[in-house]
Design an enzyme around this catalytic site. Structure first.
Site, PDB file in Angstrom:
ATOM      1  N   ARG A   7      12.648 -52.964 -23.279  1.00  0.00           N
ATOM      2  CA  ARG A   7      13.159 -51.606 -23.434  1.00  0.00           C
ATOM      3  C   ARG A   7      12.075 -50.870 -24.109  1.00  0.00           C
ATOM      4  O   ARG A   7      11.075 -51.051 -24.769  1.00  0.00           O
ATOM      5  CB  ARG A   7      14.041 -51.858 -24.894  1.00  0.00           C
ATOM      6  CG  ARG A   7      14.566 -50.577 -25.278  1.00  0.00           C
ATOM      7  CD  ARG A   7      15.463 -50.691 -26.502  1.00  0.00           C
ATOM      8  NE  ARG A   7      16.654 -51.560 -26.315  1.00  0.00           N
ATOM      9  CZ  ARG A   7      17.306 -52.282 -27.196  1.00  0.00           C
ATOM     10  NH1 ARG A   7      16.641 -52.152 -28.250  1.00  0.00           N
ATOM     11  NH2 ARG A   7      18.418 -53.044 -26.684  1.00  0.00           N
ATOM     12  N   ARG A  63      16.312 -53.782 -41.522  1.00  0.00           N
ATOM     13  CA  ARG A  63      17.059 -53.531 -40.133  1.00  0.00           C
ATOM     14  C   ARG A  63      16.958 -52.403 -39.372  1.00  0.00           C
ATOM     15  O   ARG A  63      15.772 -51.783 -39.551  1.00  0.00           O
ATOM     16  CB  ARG A  63      18.624 -53.253 -40.795  1.00  0.00           C
ATOM     17  CG  ARG A  63      19.855 -53.641 -40.086  1.00  0.00           C
ATOM     18  CD  ARG A  63      19.917 -55.196 -39.913  1.00  0.00           C
ATOM     19  NE  ARG A  63      21.319 -55.572 -39.284  1.00  0.00           N
ATOM     20  CZ  ARG A  63      21.633 -55.673 -38.241  1.00  0.00           C
ATOM     21  NH1 ARG A  63      20.873 -55.369 -37.381  1.00  0.00           N
ATOM     22  NH2 ARG A  63      22.765 -55.878 -37.686  1.00  0.00           N
ATOM     23  N   LYS A  64      17.366 -52.279 -38.176  1.00  0.00           N
ATOM     24  CA  LYS A  64      17.007 -51.191 -37.219  1.00  0.00           C
ATOM     25  C   LYS A  64      17.421 -50.073 -37.937  1.00  0.00           C
ATOM     26  O   LYS A  64      18.223 -49.877 -38.760  1.00  0.00           O
ATOM     27  CB  LYS A  64      17.819 -51.488 -35.974  1.00  0.00           C
ATOM     28  CG  LYS A  64      19.427 -51.140 -35.890  1.00  0.00           C
ATOM     29  CD  LYS A  64      19.864 -51.266 -34.672  1.00  0.00           C
ATOM     30  CE  LYS A  64      21.424 -51.043 -34.481  1.00  0.00           C
ATOM     31  NZ  LYS A  64      21.877 -51.309 -33.176  1.00  0.00           N
ATOM     32  N   GLY A 116      31.921 -54.023 -25.415  1.00  0.00           N
ATOM     33  CA  GLY A 116      32.159 -55.195 -25.146  1.00  0.00           C
ATOM     34  C   GLY A 116      32.456 -56.051 -26.471  1.00  0.00           C
ATOM     35  O   GLY A 116      33.322 -56.966 -26.278  1.00  0.00           O
ATOM     36  N   CYS A 138      27.826 -51.311 -29.924  1.00  0.00           N
ATOM     37  CA  CYS A 138      27.081 -50.723 -29.043  1.00  0.00           C
ATOM     38  C   CYS A 138      27.155 -49.516 -28.221  1.00  0.00           C
ATOM     39  O   CYS A 138      26.157 -48.543 -28.104  1.00  0.00           O
ATOM     40  CB  CYS A 138      26.081 -51.669 -28.315  1.00  0.00           C
ATOM     41  SG  CYS A 138      25.467 -53.160 -29.333  1.00  0.00           S
ATOM     42  N   GLY A 139      28.453 -49.832 -27.602  1.00  0.00           N
ATOM     43  CA  GLY A 139      28.694 -48.659 -26.767  1.00  0.00           C
ATOM     44  C   GLY A 139      29.816 -47.294 -27.421  1.00  0.00           C
ATOM     45  O   GLY A 139      29.980 -46.401 -26.983  1.00  0.00           O
TER      46      GLY A 139
END
Lengths: 531, 230
Positions: A81, A191-192, A454, A459-460
């Site tokens: 990424r 965390r992110k 999903g 995430c989407g």
């Protein structure tokens, strides 16, 4: 894998205030023992030795600090990424990435992400050292693009081109990234962390942990625009929040240090004991907004020094008032005689040939620059008027259309079960098939934004969709089948709101019929006459 | 949830489709302490079906021996879900390798025309390559070169790809060189890509008579050589 076969020396990297080692989670232990960035000088050696020489934590956690992802669903085939600040990429850079994907044959692909970024799939571990070195030569990096790091920083995809632009976000995004990736930047967040800078009236960014939105000076209307600070936005399986005003206003030049100060505070005080309660909003909740603001201002003053101007108090009002434009088609730039050409990339998925062709088109017709959007599409910029007709005739534009259907244009999808072990459905393939079918059946008066994800990890971004869809399982005719939950009502305009659950677990086989009904009832769709 | 739950009993796993299943599995994934043994026993006893979401939650806990037990279970199921195999088969362990070799030997001994047998072999060959054991090179090479169903040959070549650095250089280059001339374009293209990654591979590619290659393949060779030069 044998956890004792590590060839990576681990020694504590930090003595920051944290739970004692016995209480640390597996992830926190791995991060505390060795920072993934320290693997960089040894990457060639590690890759030559093969994945089997790496301990589990290095393979699945630490490599992500270099932007390298082991993918359990495709053993032996890794993902990289990148970081593409503001979604800007040059033709030369895209060509390099296309070559990396090309050499992976049928296993190679690239996805445009919802953070204006690219991730390449199908790579072997042996590919990484030469690829990362080649990326560095053309000004690309994948550093700290995954796991507990500040992720790719997004900005207005039309920055510098946009007739409606309020502030050019590119130099600001670049400056923030440079500050965060400097040697004294964060290397081990709880965390992110997502950061974004808005620059136009349609810069919806409230899904970020930290968003800077354009706003007038709170005391001097004649002063240049600055930014109001929004904090705490995120989506997860447990909780979904839009960012809230922190009550501060910043000048452009304050953004890099302010971001770093806020991240240092998060680094020191964020929750490291429970990963599902560790995003920034939990810290804001825990301290209370006013106390959190005071703490961040203090951290900023300490970092920037006493001579730096203080952040100003602010009521949080800003100039972002509309849902994002799709940016597709031929659009006039603010520079007379120049245009950007927005191409729809179905589900954001690219192959090597398409990447090479995009790079060629950008060189031949534009200035050699491309932009990636959060809606997973691509823009070719700086195209003169007299080159437009020839560009429109290029074969690639039959595949990546200027004017896709009203559902295609703003369909966003996560990776899905082809590459993600959490996904409950093959998201991209399902979304494409359902949208194709609905566009055969229906005419829509305007674009409808659909977000497909999903699993509940979201995430989407299903909560941002006018229609959101989330993979699920359902019992149908006595069998357990793939299904999708339907969410409705996401708004990204002046009165933003998250989509809410409308219908539980519709079997995928029934999804076109159910969505057809919703589109007719709620979005003004008309059924096409039978051929 | 992780702190509050004293144990994670497979019998309390919410059924697939239950709204409680996802948060339950996330709690399981994040549990500080988890005894994997009851889960393995439940699978082996047939009382628990390891669906992909369950395996994703357990994946970080699996070590080689645990993965080998799940692999043995998978191989014993005539209609096991192929989607489970990647998570189970990603671990490097002598027992996993032995199971894969046995299964491939059994499929080779079976009737070659049975497509299900070939399909199963095609799932296993990349995982065998992923084990990166030198002794498996001849099997993978031979299956990639043999007149077998294309799916199986491609799977064997993928096994060679994911184990690339583990194989003996010269025989590997010879095998890939032979595959560059294969009638199947996919095999030939992959062979070119793999050759380009190997020390000395660029020399092999440069020595090819590109005029005798299909134009698309010749262009691929050019691209790989150009990338080496830049």
């Amino acid at each position: 894998m044998n956890s004792t076969d590590t060839s990576v020396d681990t020694a504590p990297t930090s003595d920051r205030s944290a739970p004692p080692p016995a209480e640390l989670s597996k992830v926190e232990r791995a991060k505390a023992e060795l920072c993934g960035l320290d693997l960089a000088p040894r990457l060639a050696e590690l890759a030559a030795a093969g994945w089997e020489s790496l301990d589990e934590a290095t393979l699945t956690i630490r490599l992500k600090w270099l932007g390298i992802f082991f993918r359990p669903v495709t053993p032996g085939r890794f993902m990289v990424r990148l970081r593409l600040p503001n979604g800007v990429i040059a033709a030369e850079q895209l060509e390099l990435l296309a070559d990396a994907v090309d050499r992976c044959g049928e296993h190679g692909s690239a996805d445009i992400t919802t953070r204006q970024n690219l991730q390449l799939r199908g790579l072997l571990l042996e590919d990484m050292p030469p690829l990362l070195a080649a990326m560095e030569r053309v000004g690309l990096t994948s550093r700290q693009s995954g796991h507990d790091n500040p992720r790719n920083i997004t900005g207005n995809p039309l920055a510098g081109l946009d007739p409606e632009e309020l502030i050019d976000t590119r130099p600001l995004v670049d400056a923030i990234q440079a500050r965060l990736l400097a040697d004294d930047g964060p290397r081990n967040l709880p965390r992110k962390f997502n950061v974004a800078v808005g620059g136009a009236p349609d810069s919806f960014l409230l899904h970020n942990d930290l968003a800077f939105l354009p706003a007038p000076h709170p005391q001097d209307p004649a002063a240049p625009l600055g930014f109001t600070v929004m904090v705490g936005g995120f989506f997860s399986a447990q909780r979904n929040e839009l960012a809230v005003p922190l009550g501060l206003w910043l000048r452009h030049e304050q953004l890099p240090d302010f971001t770093l100060a806020l991240l240092r505070h998060y680094d020191a005080h964020g929750n490291r004991a429970q990963r599902n309660r560790s995003r920034l909003m939990y810290l804001v909740d825990g301290l209370g907004l006013a106390a959190y603001r005071d703490a961040v201002v203090a951290a900023y003053r300490e970092l920037a020094g006493p001579s730096a101007p203080a952040p100003l108090p602010h009521d949080g009002r800003h100039l972002v008032v509309r849902a994002p434009r799709d940016g597709l088609g031929i659009q006039a730039q603010k520079q007379a005689g120049l245009h950007w050409v927005g191409l729809h990339v179905p589900m954001g998925r690219l192959d090597a040939a398409a990447m090479l062709e995009l790079a060629r088109l950008a060189r031949v017709y534009g200035s050699g620059e491309l932009r990636l959007t959060e809606a997973q599409n691509v823009l070719i910029v700086n195209v003169p008027s007299d080159r437009l007709a020839a560009l429109e005739a290029e074969p690639l534009l039959e595949r990546f259309r200027l004017e896709p259907g009203a559902l295609q244009a703003e369909a966003v999808s996560c990776t899905g079960s082809r590459y993600c072990s959490f996904a409950l459905i093959p998201t991209k393939r399902t979304a494409q098939a359902v949208i194709d079918e609905l566009e055969r059946r229906l005419e829509l008066p305007e674009a409808v934004r659909s977000h497909w994800t999903g699993c509940p990890n979201a995430c989407g971004q299903p909560y941002m969709g006018q229609i959101g869809l989330m993979g699920a399982k359902a019992r149908h005719d006595g069998q357990m089948v793939e299904a999708a939950k339907i969410f409705l009502g996401g708004r990204l305009d002046h009165d933003p709101q998250l989509a809410a659950l409308h219908e539980k677990a519709v079997p995928l086989s029934e999804l076109p019929d159910v969505l057809e009904g919703l589109l007719v009832e709620r979005f003004g769709a008309r059924r096409r006459a039978a051929p | 949830m992780t702190a509050a739950r004293a144990s994670w009993d497979p019998r309390t796993l919410p059924a697939s489709g239950s709204p409680e299943r996802w948060p339950w599995l996330q709690g399981l994934r994040r549990a500080r302490h988890l005894d994997l043994e009851p889960w393995l026993q439940a699978v082996e006893a047939g009382s628990l079906q390891p669906a992909p979401d369950l395996l994703a939650a357990l994946a970080e806990r699996l070590d080689g021996p645990a993965a080998a037990r799940l692999l043995a279970w998978w191989l014993a199921q005539p209609a096991a879900d192929p989607a489970l195999l990647a998570v189970i088969g990603r671990h490097r362990h002598p027992r996993c390798r032995a199971l894969l070799r046995q299964a491939l030997a059994a499929s080779a001994a079976g009737p070659a025309a049975v497509s299900a047998v070939g399909a199963r072999a095609a799932l296993l060959l990349p995982l065998l390559g992923h084990q990166r054991h030198l002794d498996d090179f001849p099997l993978l090479r031979d299956q990639a070169l043999a007149p077998l169903p294309l799916q199986q040959r491609r799977a064997a070549l993928e096994g060679l790809a994911v184990g690339l650095g583990a194989w003996p250089s010269l025989p590997l280059r010879q095998a890939l060189g032979a595959l560059v001339g294969d009638l199947d374009r996919g095999l030939a293209a992959t062979a070119v890509d793999l050759l380009a990654r190997l020390p000395g591979g660029a020399r092999d590619l440069a020595a090819l008579d590109r005029g005798r290659l299909a134009p698309e393949l010749a262009r691929r060779v050019e691209r790989r050589l150009a990338a080496r030069r830049s």
